[in-house]
Design an enzyme around this catalytic site. Structure first.
Site, PDB file in Angstrom:
ATOM      1  N   ARG A  28       0.830  -1.215   0.000  1.00 16.27           N
ATOM      2  CA  ARG A  28       0.000   0.000   0.000  1.00 16.27           C
ATOM      3  C   ARG A  28       0.859   1.258   0.000  1.00 16.27           C
ATOM      4  O   ARG A  28       0.510   2.255  -0.629  1.00 16.27           O
ATOM      5  CB  ARG A  28      -0.966  -0.029   1.195  1.00 16.27           C
ATOM      6  N   ARG A 121      -5.610 -17.412 -10.262  1.00 21.41           N
ATOM      7  CA  ARG A 121      -6.448 -16.848  -9.196  1.00 21.41           C
ATOM      8  C   ARG A 121      -7.538 -15.925  -9.750  1.00 21.41           C
ATOM      9  O   ARG A 121      -7.320 -15.224 -10.739  1.00 21.41           O
ATOM     10  CB  ARG A 121      -5.561 -16.143  -8.166  1.00 21.41           C
ATOM     11  N   GLN A 168      -8.548  -7.042  -0.491  1.00 21.66           N
ATOM     12  CA  GLN A 168      -8.036  -6.721  -1.829  1.00 21.66           C
ATOM     13  C   GLN A 168      -9.144  -6.142  -2.697  1.00 21.66           C
ATOM     14  O   GLN A 168      -8.943  -5.142  -3.385  1.00 21.66           O
ATOM     15  CB  GLN A 168      -7.436  -7.975  -2.469  1.00 21.66           C
ATOM     16  N   ASP A 313      -4.783 -15.690   6.447  1.00 23.58           N
ATOM     17  CA  ASP A 313      -3.385 -15.990   6.132  1.00 23.58           C
ATOM     18  C   ASP A 313      -2.731 -16.879   7.183  1.00 23.58           C
ATOM     19  O   ASP A 313      -1.665 -17.453   6.939  1.00 23.58           O
ATOM     20  CB  ASP A 313      -2.580 -14.686   6.001  1.00 23.58           C
ATOM     21  N   ARG A 344      -5.404 -23.809  -0.377  1.00 22.40           N
ATOM     22  CA  ARG A 344      -4.834 -24.087   0.952  1.00 22.40           C
ATOM     23  C   ARG A 344      -5.601 -25.142   1.732  1.00 22.40           C
ATOM     24  O   ARG A 344      -5.072 -25.675   2.706  1.00 22.40           O
ATOM     25  CB  ARG A 344      -4.699 -22.787   1.767  1.00 22.40           C
ATOM     26  N   ARG A 385       3.207 -19.755   2.549  1.00 26.44           N
ATOM     27  CA  ARG A 385       2.685 -20.033   3.904  1.00 26.44           C
ATOM     28  C   ARG A 385       2.601 -21.532   4.193  1.00 26.44           C
ATOM     29  O   ARG A 385       2.688 -21.948   5.340  1.00 26.44           O
ATOM     30  CB  ARG A 385       1.333 -19.344   4.116  1.00 26.44           C
TER      31      ARG A 385
HETATM   32  C1  S3P Z   1      -4.358  -8.941   1.697  1.00 23.61           C
HETATM   33  C2  S3P Z   1      -5.635  -9.400   1.830  1.00 23.61           C
HETATM   34  C3  S3P Z   1      -5.980 -10.805   1.990  1.00 23.61           C
HETATM   35  C4  S3P Z   1      -4.763 -11.648   2.362  1.00 23.61           C
HETATM   36  C5  S3P Z   1      -3.552 -11.289   1.554  1.00 23.61           C
HETATM   37  C6  S3P Z   1      -3.194  -9.836   1.737  1.00 23.61           C
HETATM   38  C7  S3P Z   1      -4.139  -7.500   1.518  1.00 23.61           C
HETATM   39  O1  S3P Z   1      -6.506 -11.302   0.779  1.00 23.61           O
HETATM   40  O2  S3P Z   1      -5.052 -13.011   2.210  1.00 23.61           O
HETATM   41  O3  S3P Z   1      -2.445 -12.092   1.910  1.00 23.61           O
HETATM   42  O4  S3P Z   1      -3.006  -7.026   1.672  1.00 23.61           O
HETATM   43  O5  S3P Z   1      -5.109  -6.803   1.218  1.00 23.61           O
HETATM   44  P1  S3P Z   1      -8.070 -11.147   0.402  1.00 23.61           P
HETATM   45  O6  S3P Z   1      -8.395  -9.732   0.371  1.00 23.61           O
HETATM   46  O7  S3P Z   1      -8.213 -11.759  -0.966  1.00 23.61           O
HETATM   47  O8  S3P Z   1      -8.812 -11.932   1.430  1.00 23.61           O
END
Ligand code: S3P
Length: 429
Positions: A28, A121, A168, A313, A344, A385
């Site tokens: 970010r 993905r 995300q 995570d 996972r 992970r």
């Molecule tokens: C993240 C959000 C999560 C997480 C990823 C990092 C982020 O994913 O699993 O490792 O930095 O916004 P999702 O938003 O797809 O759940």
């Protein structure tokens, strides 16, 4: 392809682990620096593959990145540059999805792509809501799979209710909303990690929140630059928290770590299972930062079906604690695990079975019967992970983890820290 051999630990440990910087915040910092017209200064930017990909994309979009010892200075361009090359997001879902949101309103044509794991993905969760507000995003499988092509457009303000709690997706939509033609609203079922809201507010954006509904006002002028020291990553620290929780008489201390409530839920679960866990708040820079101390405790089984987005995570590492605790543990409502860096649910179930642990697989989770984790050959499925979780499990009776290059995506000093408590060997090239 490299393999990691982890030997059985010889004695208990009591250590302060200097885990690497937070991955989510690092991504970010790089992307949000483009929202200012002045240079941002970032201390402790995560030097791992995922976040270095993001930084080089920011450079390709026209920013100047200057690197000092433990600081970087990002000077944003006056106008985002249309790069003559594909923007490589590597293994990072966060990078590709946040850039989709950011670039959807920028003048120009951009192609985002990544490695063979990222290419599987789902991206429709971001492309569909963005296209519904006027964005022009396309990709394989009808805008679902990378390569993803984005042509910047004028975006309409929106009122969007997401079916999944995903930081995300939320962040991509917030980035789009900052350039939309009016005030936008975003709602998710359960609050996902909220670094985006906290950081953008700190930079001066008008983002309000009520009952999981976020109100985003479009930018009237560039935001203030970031001046930030990135804390340690609780998701990385959690591997060593598990080590302390399963090795009798052991203790792990993590300093300067994010205590953001959306990120420390797994430590609370570990506490409920019987480990000793303490939090000490020290400061607040965009979010709470302090110390976490984890000590061994006899672990008992647990059922998890809530707050999944706050644990997403850490569930692979938690599965190791479940596999050695007394009783049968259950994880449910965690279908999102299927679309992470690997599936996972499958990676945890298959590898625990290799370690002679009894596991049942569900579409949205698994059931783990506590027992003894035996030495086995582990398939990381190219997922950092999974590799790190089973490396920690190896402290109990030894382990061989195949395909460990993926650890570099998020936690470059993981093996170095592991070596401080047990013997390890790396095979292959
Ligand atoms: C993240 C959000 C999560 C997480 C990823 C990092 C982020 O994913 O699993 O490792 O930095 O916004 P999702 O938003 O797809 O759940």
């Amino acid at each position: 392809m490299k393999s990691l051999i982890v030997k059985k630990i010889k004695k208990p440990f009591s250590k302060n682990f200097e885990v690497s910087s937070d991955k989510s915040i690092s991504h970010r910092c790089a992307i949000f620096s483009l929202l200012s017209d002045k240079p941002s200064v970032i201390e402790n930017y995560l030097n791992a593959e995922d976040t270095l990909h993001t930084l080089s994309i920011v450079e390709m979009l026209g920013a100047k990145v200057e690197r000092f010892e433990n600081k970087i200075k990002i000077t944003p361009p006056k106008k985002i540059k249309e790069p003559p090359v594909i923007l490589d997001c590597g293994n990072s879902g966060t990078a590709i999805r946040l850039f989709m949101g950011f670039l959807s309103s920028k003048d120009g044509f951009f192609v985002l792509h990544g490695d063979k794991y990222l290419a599987k993905r789902p991206m429709r969760r971001v492309s569909a809501p963005l296209n519904s507000i006027g964005a022009k995003i396309d990709g394989r499988d009808n805008a679902n799979l990378s390569p993803i092509a984005v042509r910047g457009e004028r975006l309409k303000a929106f009122d969007y209710e997401s079916k999944i709690s995903s930081a995300q997706v939320k962040s991509a939509m917030i980035l789009a909303a900052l350039n939309a033609d009016g005030v936008s609203f975003y709602k998710e079922p359960h609050l996902s990690r909220d670094h985006t809201e906290r950081m953008l507010r700190g930079m001066g954006a008008d983002i309000r929140e009520k009952d999981c509904k976020i109100e985003i006002h479009p930018l009237k002028s560039p935001l203030k630059p970031l001046e930030i020291k990135i804390p340690s990553d609780p998701s990385s620290a959690f591997f060593f928290a598990i080590a302390a929780a399963i090795i009798p008489n052991s203790k792990a201390v993590f300093k300067n770590i994010s205590l953001n409530p959306t990120r420390v839920e797994a430590f609370l679960v570990l506490k409920r299972m019987g480990a000793k866990v303490d939090f000490n708040l020290k400061e607040n820079i965009y979010e709470p930062i302090g110390e976490i101390v984890v000590e061994y405790g006899k672990l008992k089984a647990i059922e998890i079906s809530e707050n999944i987005s706050w644990l997403i995570d850490e569930l692979p590492a938690l599965s190791i604690a479940m596999a050695v605790s007394e009783g049968v543990s259950v994880v449910k409502n965690a279908k999102e695990l299927r679309v992470k860096e690997s599936d996972r649910i499958k990676s945890v179930v298959e590898n625990l079975r290799r370690c002679a642990i009894k596991v049942k697989e569900f579409e949205d989770g698994y059931e783990i019967e506590g027992g003894e984790i035996k030495k086995a050959k582990i398939n990381s499925f190219g997922d950092h992970r999974i590799a790190m979780s089973f490396a920690i499990a190896g402290l109990l009776n030894g382990m061989e983890i195949e395909d460990i290059e993926c650890i570099e995506t998020s936690f470059p000093n993981f093996i170095e820290l592991l070596e401080k408590i047990s013997e390890v060997e790396i095979l292959g090239d």
